[in-house]
Write a protein that holds these residues in place. Structure first.
Motif, PDB file in Angstrom:
ATOM      1  N   UNK A  36       0.841  -1.202   0.000  1.00 58.27           N
ATOM      2  CA  UNK A  36       0.000   0.000   0.000  1.00 58.27           C
ATOM      3  C   UNK A  36       0.869   1.242   0.000  1.00 58.27           C
ATOM      4  N   UNK A  37       0.264   2.366  -0.377  1.00 59.59           N
ATOM      5  CA  UNK A  37       0.900   3.674  -0.306  1.00 59.59           C
ATOM      6  C   UNK A  37      -0.077   4.627   0.366  1.00 59.59           C
ATOM      7  N   UNK A 165       5.131  10.287   2.688  1.00 59.78           N
ATOM      8  CA  UNK A 165       4.604   9.127   1.968  1.00 59.78           C
ATOM      9  C   UNK A 165       5.107   7.872   2.666  1.00 59.78           C
ATOM     10  N   UNK A 166       4.205   6.968   2.991  1.00 57.66           N
ATOM     11  CA  UNK A 166       4.563   5.701   3.622  1.00 57.66           C
ATOM     12  C   UNK A 166       4.192   4.571   2.664  1.00 57.66           C
ATOM     13  N   UNK A 167       5.179   3.738   2.359  1.00 58.00           N
ATOM     14  CA  UNK A 167       4.992   2.662   1.383  1.00 58.00           C
ATOM     15  C   UNK A 167       5.242   1.327   2.069  1.00 58.00           C
ATOM     16  N   UNK A 168       4.249   0.455   2.018  1.00 57.05           N
ATOM     17  CA  UNK A 168       4.408  -0.907   2.510  1.00 57.05           C
ATOM     18  C   UNK A 168       4.744  -1.789   1.317  1.00 57.05           C
ATOM     19  N   UNK A 201       6.650  -2.499  -8.834  1.00 48.41           N
ATOM     20  CA  UNK A 201       5.212  -2.409  -8.634  1.00 48.41           C
ATOM     21  C   UNK A 201       4.921  -2.510  -7.147  1.00 48.41           C
ATOM     22  N   UNK A 202       4.073  -1.624  -6.654  1.00 50.07           N
ATOM     23  CA  UNK A 202       3.528  -1.732  -5.306  1.00 50.07           C
ATOM     24  C   UNK A 202       2.059  -2.050  -5.479  1.00 50.07           C
ATOM     25  N   UNK A 203       1.701  -3.308  -5.270  1.00 49.44           N
ATOM     26  CA  UNK A 203       0.376  -3.754  -5.694  1.00 49.44           C
ATOM     27  C   UNK A 203       0.305  -3.633  -7.209  1.00 49.44           C
ATOM     28  N   UNK A 331       8.576   8.594  -7.628  1.00 48.86           N
ATOM     29  CA  UNK A 331       7.514   8.862  -8.605  1.00 48.86           C
ATOM     30  C   UNK A 331       6.490   7.739  -8.492  1.00 48.86           C
ATOM     31  N   UNK A 332       5.260   8.111  -8.178  1.00 49.91           N
ATOM     32  CA  UNK A 332       4.181   7.144  -7.966  1.00 49.91           C
ATOM     33  C   UNK A 332       3.110   7.355  -9.031  1.00 49.91           C
ATOM     34  N   UNK A 333       2.840   6.331  -9.808  1.00 52.07           N
ATOM     35  CA  UNK A 333       1.779   6.369 -10.809  1.00 52.07           C
ATOM     36  C   UNK A 333       0.516   5.782 -10.179  1.00 52.07           C
ATOM     37  N   UNK A 334      -0.340   6.641  -9.679  1.00 52.31           N
ATOM     38  CA  UNK A 334      -1.543   6.168  -8.988  1.00 52.31           C
ATOM     39  C   UNK A 334      -2.533   7.306  -8.866  1.00 52.31           C
ATOM     40  N   UNK A 335      -3.765   7.062  -9.271  1.00 55.40           N
ATOM     41  CA  UNK A 335      -4.778   8.116  -9.259  1.00 55.40           C
ATOM     42  C   UNK A 335      -5.084   8.580  -7.842  1.00 55.40           C
TER      43      UNK A 335
END
Length: 382
Positions: A36-37, A165-168, A201-203, A331-335
């Protein structure tokens, strides 16, 4: 009478059964946390406080949940909650390690927190260069990564325009852990190598991670800006990079809606890209709050179906951030992530007063006088 073959078989079976009963059965491992982000924008834009807030709660929770290791790269450092969370983790047996900046560690405002960790036996490795160890990231158990613009300070956690930003993701954590290991071993700035993956990829979310000065961060940001089809929203503390300004101007020229918010600390210096952006027709506003606009982010095509993405991290848009300092760019590609940053951009813009500097606002070009009397390099930190 010698034992028969049947007797031998029975003895062997009995022995094997005894071993099986004595041997512990493998236990199912704990399920890995879902990838998750998440985002946080902690600054109130008015005043700093030592009272705990959302950023304190988040960092303290992550540190308390960690079971084995916490690695932290930091710059400004006077936030008591972070210091106490790291000391508590070390006291319960976790391996806690820190890399920091030599100039920040000598600053009277931050030295006590650096010293407190060292006094407790937590190893702290400082860079020895004139360039900055400017990262503000942490890795918990090689599984969860904290990054963004916020220093571990009272102003960073409560006052300034900031993002966390926290990234699991074990993949992302592994990338940041590799970068940390280089610095912890004493390699900073140009002594490091480009030795990490950059695309994961994160998810289902494509994520890019790069580190300055080895990984071509400025070129990666230019490429992300060049992907804009509809809109670009930039919130930036120090903006002196010509290539990044030209990428925004090129986007504006091809019909992309470009808007930039700047901190007033360096917006009018001879190195600032404020005036070139204004002269090219890009909308620029300069904050007039008591706090700093300390963010370093851009939102590309937020709220659209055209690959919305966010660029963030520790790096200001400057030559030193790209080619000298120790920095990270995410850089996060996510709506969803882009929508959160776009909402924060609107919050920051709404907080700027009507008398603040602006050019090319919706009603047309606002006449401005370029500030020529401010010279000298912009502030190095931030």
């Amino acid at each position: 009478m010698p034992p028969t073959r049947t007797h031998v078989r029975l003895l062997l079976l009995t022995l094997l059964l005894a071993i099986a009963l004595a041997w512990p059965l493998p236990q199912p491992s704990a399920a890995a946390p879902a990838e998750a982000i998440s985002t946080l924008f902690p600054g109130n834009l008015a005043h700093e406080t030592t009272d705990p807030g959302p950023a304190d709660a988040l960092f303290t929770t992550l540190a308390a949940q960690a079971a084995s290791t916490i690695d932290v790269a930091l710059y400004d450092f006077d936030r008591a909650s972070v210091r106490e969370a790291l000391l508590a983790a070390a006291s319960r047996g976790l391996t806690v390690r820190v890399v920091g900046d030599n100039e920040a560690a000598a600053n009277p405002s931050y030295a006590p927190s650096y010293t407190a960790l060292q006094a407790a036996g937590i190893p702290v490795v400082l860079d020895t260069r004139s360039s900055l160890q400017h990262n503000k990231f942490a890795v918990f158990d090689d599984a969860v990564t904290w990054t963004g613009s916020a220093n571990y300070s009272d102003t960073g956690f409560t006052r300034n325009g900031e993002n966390v930003v926290v990234i699991t993701s074990t993949l992302v954590a592994g990338i940041y852990a590799t970068e940390f290991a280089e610095m912890f071993a004493g390699a900073f700035s140009t002594a490091k190598t480009d030795n990490t993956p950059h695309e994961v990829l994160v998810g289902t979310m494509p994520v890019s991670v790069a580190f300055a000065p080895t990984d071509g961060t400025e070129d990666r940001v230019v490429a992300a800006l060049n992907s804009a089809d509809v809109s670009l929203r930039v919130a930036m503390f120090t903006f002196t990079s010509g290539p990044l300004a030209q990428a925004l101007i090129a986007a504006h020229d091809r019909g992309v809606g470009v808007e930039v918010l700047l901190d007033d600390t360096a917006d009018g210096s001879q190195y600032s890209q404020r005036d070139p952006l204004c002269e090219a027709g890009v909308t620029v506003r300069v904050e007039d709050w008591p706090a700093k606009l300390h963010d370093k982010y851009a939102v590309v095509d937020g709220g659209t179906a055209s690959d919305p993405l966010v660029i963030t991290g520790s790096a200001n848009w400057t030559a030193s951030a790209a080619r000298a300092n120790d920095e990270n760019v995410l850089i996060v590609h996510d709506a969803g992530t882009a929508a959160a940053f776009r909402d924060d951009f609107q919050r920051l813009r709404a907080a700027i007063g009507p008398e603040a500097f602006a050019c090319n606002v919706e009603t047309g070009f606002t006449v401005y006088v370029p500030v020529l009397v401010r010279d000298g390099a912009p502030p190095a930190g931030g």
